[in-house]
Design a protein around this motif. Structure first.
Motif: not given
Lengths: 110, 115
Positions: B41-53
């Motif tokens: 019952x909560x929104x989404x929270x960013x855990x991690x991301x890959x953009x480059x590198x």
């Protein structure tokens, strides 16, 4: 810091009744805002996005509409709810390519 | 257009055991990849991301993910899970540079950590 608020958190409405879900963002100006719907056991579906006051883009045809009367306010509406409108609705805003989500509003249409 | 497949809808695992949540994507262009977590019952929270590198990305709460371009995968891992990790996890992809509105989410994986 920026925050995003949604209300109501939970809503139970009869079929055919109107709907208004509100989302406000604090601590930023001219944000890109988004409405997503999450149906049970499914991913998130983008419903609407807005890049500024009065500017709304719809991603899918549906029984819902959105409005942006103020810079940091985004409203999701319906004139007559359908059973299929039940779901968890999430508002989000974008910063540097990332999306930050509100706490969500759970809508049950009976 | 891109798509995301999360191969497991539910993953039960015992506390302190390792876990891997699988994510595969398809896209004809370069992509950015994300993992989000949603507690009940909560929104989404960013855990991690890959953009480059670096293809190995470390996120919050001890999670990490590895971008594998040849296998078009972005699996999420944690060496030792806690009860508090019980949540639904969503993989997401969008074209690079692209637009946030092009973010495509997987159907989610419910991680349940058992005592």
């Amino acid at each position: 810091s920026q925050t995003i608020h949604q209300w109501p958190a939970t809503l139970v409405q009869p079929v055919g009744s109107p709907l208004s879900l509100e989302c406000t963002v604090e601590g930023t100006s001219n944000p890109n805002l988004y409405w997503y719907r999450q149906a049970a056991g499914r991913g998130l579906q983008l419903l609407f996005y807005s890049v500024g006051i009065g500017q709304i883009s719809s991603e899918v045809p549906q029984n819902l509409s959105a409005s942006r009367p103020q810079d940091r306010q985004f409203i999701l509406s319906s004139k007559k709810l359908l059973l299929s409108d039940s779901g968890f609705y999430l508002c989000a805003w974008r910063e540097t390519g990332e999306l930050f989500f509100g706490e969500g509003s759970r809508l049950t249409v009976l | 257009a891109q798509s995301v497949t999360q191969l497991d809808s539910q993953v039960p695992v015992f506390e302190e055991a390792p876990v891997e949540l699988r994510c595969n994507y398809s896209s004809s262009v370069s992509v950015y990849l994300f993992w989000y977590v949603q507690y009940p019952n909560q929104g989404l929270q960013l855990l991690l991301k890959y953009l480059s590198g670096s293809t190995l990305v470390k996120g919050i709460n001890g999670f990490e993910a590895e971008f594998n371009k040849s296998q078009t995968s972005f699996h999420l891992r944690k060496p030792s899970v806690h009860i508090s990790d019980t949540a639904e996890y969503f993989c997401a992809v969008r074209s690079a540079p692209g637009s946030a509105r092009q973010l495509t989410f997987g159907s989610g994986t419910q991680l349940t950590v058992l005592p």
